[in-house]
Design a protein around this motif. Structure first.
Motif, PDB file in Angstrom:
ATOM      1  N   GLY A  27      12.034  -9.386 -12.868  1.00 16.35           N
ATOM      2  CA  GLY A  27      12.284  -9.636 -11.455  1.00 16.35           C
ATOM      3  C   GLY A  27      12.001 -11.079 -11.100  1.00 16.35           C
ATOM      4  O   GLY A  27      11.216 -11.760 -11.771  1.00 16.35           O
ATOM      5  N   PHE A  28      12.655 -11.557 -10.045  1.00 18.08           N
ATOM      6  CA  PHE A  28      12.453 -12.918  -9.545  1.00 18.08           C
ATOM      7  C   PHE A  28      11.766 -12.857  -8.192  1.00 18.08           C
ATOM      8  O   PHE A  28      12.176 -12.082  -7.317  1.00 18.08           O
ATOM      9  CB  PHE A  28      13.800 -13.630  -9.364  1.00 18.08           C
ATOM     10  N   ILE A  29      10.753 -13.673  -8.004  1.00 19.27           N
ATOM     11  CA  ILE A  29      10.195 -13.915  -6.680  1.00 19.27           C
ATOM     12  C   ILE A  29      10.588 -15.342  -6.305  1.00 19.27           C
ATOM     13  O   ILE A  29      10.064 -16.312  -6.856  1.00 19.27           O
ATOM     14  CB  ILE A  29       8.669 -13.745  -6.644  1.00 19.27           C
TER      15      ILE A  29
ATOM     16  N   ALA B 270      15.728  -7.227 -10.575  1.00 15.51           N
ATOM     17  CA  ALA B 270      15.376  -7.266  -9.159  1.00 15.51           C
ATOM     18  C   ALA B 270      15.213  -8.698  -8.683  1.00 15.51           C
ATOM     19  O   ALA B 270      14.763  -9.574  -9.441  1.00 15.51           O
ATOM     20  CB  ALA B 270      14.091  -6.475  -8.906  1.00 15.51           C
ATOM     21  N   LEU B 271      15.567  -8.912  -7.412  1.00 18.22           N
ATOM     22  CA  LEU B 271      15.469 -10.229  -6.786  1.00 18.22           C
ATOM     23  C   LEU B 271      14.749 -10.093  -5.458  1.00 18.22           C
ATOM     24  O   LEU B 271      15.159  -9.295  -4.610  1.00 18.22           O
ATOM     25  CB  LEU B 271      16.862 -10.819  -6.549  1.00 18.22           C
TER      26      LEU B 271
ATOM     27  N   ASP C 144      10.930  -8.410   0.771  1.00 19.35           N
ATOM     28  CA  ASP C 144       9.491  -8.538   0.552  1.00 19.35           C
ATOM     29  C   ASP C 144       9.177  -8.331  -0.924  1.00 19.35           C
ATOM     30  O   ASP C 144       9.487  -7.274  -1.494  1.00 19.35           O
ATOM     31  CB  ASP C 144       8.745  -7.500   1.400  1.00 19.35           C
ATOM     32  N   TYR C 145       8.576  -9.325  -1.537  1.00 21.54           N
ATOM     33  CA  TYR C 145       8.253  -9.239  -2.962  1.00 21.54           C
ATOM     34  C   TYR C 145       7.313  -8.077  -3.263  1.00 21.54           C
ATOM     35  O   TYR C 145       7.343  -7.503  -4.366  1.00 21.54           O
ATOM     36  CB  TYR C 145       7.648 -10.556  -3.448  1.00 21.54           C
ATOM     37  N   ALA C 146       6.447  -7.727  -2.295  1.00 15.73           N
ATOM     38  CA  ALA C 146       5.502  -6.632  -2.525  1.00 15.73           C
ATOM     39  C   ALA C 146       6.236  -5.318  -2.761  1.00 15.73           C
ATOM     40  O   ALA C 146       5.812  -4.487  -3.572  1.00 15.73           O
ATOM     41  CB  ALA C 146       4.547  -6.500  -1.336  1.00 15.73           C
ATOM     42  N   ASP C 147       7.346  -5.131  -2.061  1.00 15.65           N
ATOM     43  CA  ASP C 147       8.151  -3.926  -2.274  1.00 15.65           C
ATOM     44  C   ASP C 147       8.761  -3.934  -3.670  1.00 15.65           C
ATOM     45  O   ASP C 147       8.864  -2.884  -4.316  1.00 15.65           O
ATOM     46  CB  ASP C 147       9.254  -3.827  -1.211  1.00 15.65           C
TER      47      ASP C 147
END
Length: 333
Positions: free
Chosen positions: A7-9, A32-33, A58-61
Motif C-alpha cells: 500500500g501507498f501512503i 491500496a492507495l 484516510d490511511y488509518a482505514d
C-alpha cells in the motif's frame, strides 16, 4: 512465491517512481492507495493501470482494512513518523521516503518499533543504488585516493521559486526548508560515501523571505581529521539542479559533477573510471529484504545519522522550526 501486497501512503510525484519500479517486479501487487487528495490517487492509479487497487481518504482505514504486507510512505516529511509507526504497529514492513523523520528522537523510536515487531524498515536514499556513488564509496574505502583530507559538497537548485506555495515550504508539513528536503540527499552522500564523523560545525543560513530556510552553508571538522564544507543553495537561477562533490585524499581526488566522475591521482592525468553496474534500486532491494534475500540496504540505523546531522546544522545556526500548530520557522538572534 507469495505475492506481496503493498500500500501507498501519499500518492504525489515521488510515489510515481516507486510505482514504476514495483510494477517491474514479479510477485508484487500494489493493492491500496491512501491520500486525502482523490486526484492524486486517481493519477497514480491510471498511470500504472492499478485498477484493482483500493482507494482510501484516510490511511488509518487502509492499515485496518487493506490486508497488506508492506507500506510505502510518500507523505510530507512531518507525517513520516506517525505513518511509519502506525504501519509497523499494524504488522507491515515499511519503505519510507527521505528524510526518515524530522527528529532523531522520532527516528530512534521508529528503529525500536521495527525491531520490536520484527519488520523491515528501509529509507529510500536513491544514491546508494547509483553507479557513480557506488564507485566513490568503494574507491574511498579501498584507499584509492589515500586518507581523506577534505570533502566539499554543493547543491544548487531553483528550490525557493519552484516550491513556493507547496507543502515543502510549510514548516508544519516540511519540518524545515531545502536542507531537510533536497539537502537530505547531499548529507546522505557526504556521510555514506566517506564514513566520516562530523564533530564541529559552523553554519550560515538564509531564508530569503521564505517561511523556511533556503540557503545553508556549513563548514565541517570531522573526527577522522578531514575538513569539509557543504553548501545547499535553494536560490539559484537553474532549470535543472547542479550537484557537485570533491573528495580529496593524500594520494589524489575524486570529483563528481552532475553524474560525471573523474579520478585524479597525484602526478597522473585525470581519468574517467569504470563504474559498477546498478543491480538493484530502493524498491527492489526493499522487496528482496522482506523475502530474506539480503540485509536491508539502507536501514533506519544509518538514516538516523542523516537526521541527526541535519539537527546539528539547524542547532548550530540557531534555527528552529516551530511545532505544527504555529506553522512558522524562526532563527535565534
Amino acid at each position: 512465491m507469495k505475492t506481496l501486497r503493498i500500500g501507498f501512503i501519499g500518492c504525489g510525484n515521488i510515489a510515481h517512481g516507486h510505482a514504476l519500479r514495483l510494477s517491474r517486479l514479479d510477485g508484487v501487487h500494489i493493492a491500496a492507495l491512501a491520500d486525502p487528495v482523490q486526484g492524486g490517487r486517481q493519477a497514480l492509479k491510471q498511470k500504472f493501470s492499478l485498477n484493482g487497487a483500493e482507494e482510501y481518504d484516510d490511511y488509518a482505514d487502509m492499515l485496518k482494512n487493506g490486508e497488506l504486507d508492506a507500506v510505502l510512505i510518500c507523505s510530507p516529511h512531518t507525517m513520516h513518523f506517525r505513518h511509519a509507526r502506525q504501519s509497523l504497529e499494524a504488522g507491515m514492513h515499511v519503505l519510507i521516503e527521505k528524510p526518515m523523520t524530522c527528529s532523531s528522537k522520532e527516528a530512534e523510536e521508529l528503529i525500536a518499533c521495527a525491531a520490536g515487531h520484527g519488520k523491515v524498515l528501509q529509507v529510500s536514499f536513491q544514491r546508494h543504488f547509483l553507479p557513480p556513488f557506488m564507485y566513490i564509496r568503494s574507491a574511498i574505502a579501498d584507499g584509492v585516493i589515500g586518507k581523506l583530507t577534505s570533502v566539499t559538497a554543493a547543491l544548487h537548485q531553483d528550490w525557493k521559486r519552484a516550491q513556493e506555495g507547496t507543502w515543502r515550504q510549510r514548516p508544519e508539513l516540511s519540518g524545515g526548508g531545502m536542507l531537510m528536503d533536497s539537502g537530505s540527499h547531499i548529507i546522505d552522500v557526504l556521510l555514506w560515501t566517506t564514513g566520516l564523523t562530523p564533530t564541529q560545525l559552523s553554519v550560515q543560513l538564509e531564508c530569503h523571505g521564505a517561511p523556511v530556510e533556503v540557503d545553508t552553508l556549513t563548514a565541517i571538522r570531522f573526527a577522522e581529521g578531514a575538513v569539509g564544507s557543504m553548501n545547499v543553495i535553494g536560490l539559484a537561477p537553474l532549470s535543472k539542479l547542479k550537484e557537485a562533490y570533491a573528495f580529496i585524499g593524500e594520494r589524489g581526488g575524486i570529483f563528481y559533477d552532475n553524474g560525471s566522475v573523474t579520478l585524479h591521482l597525484n602526478g597522473q592525468e585525470p581519468i574517467e573510471p569504470a563504474l559498477p553496474e546498478a543491480v538493484t534500486d530502493p524498491d527492489r532491494s526493499f522487496v528482496d529484504a522482506i523475502r530474506g534475500k539480503h540485509e536491508v540496504v539502507v536501514p533506519g540505523e544509518y538514516a538516523l545519522k542523516v537526521v541527526r546531522f541535519t539537527e546539528e546544522i539547524y542547532a548550530s545556526a540557531g534555527y528552529h522550526v516551530s511545532a505544527p500548530e504555529t506553522g512558522a520557522a524562526r532563527r535565534e538572534a
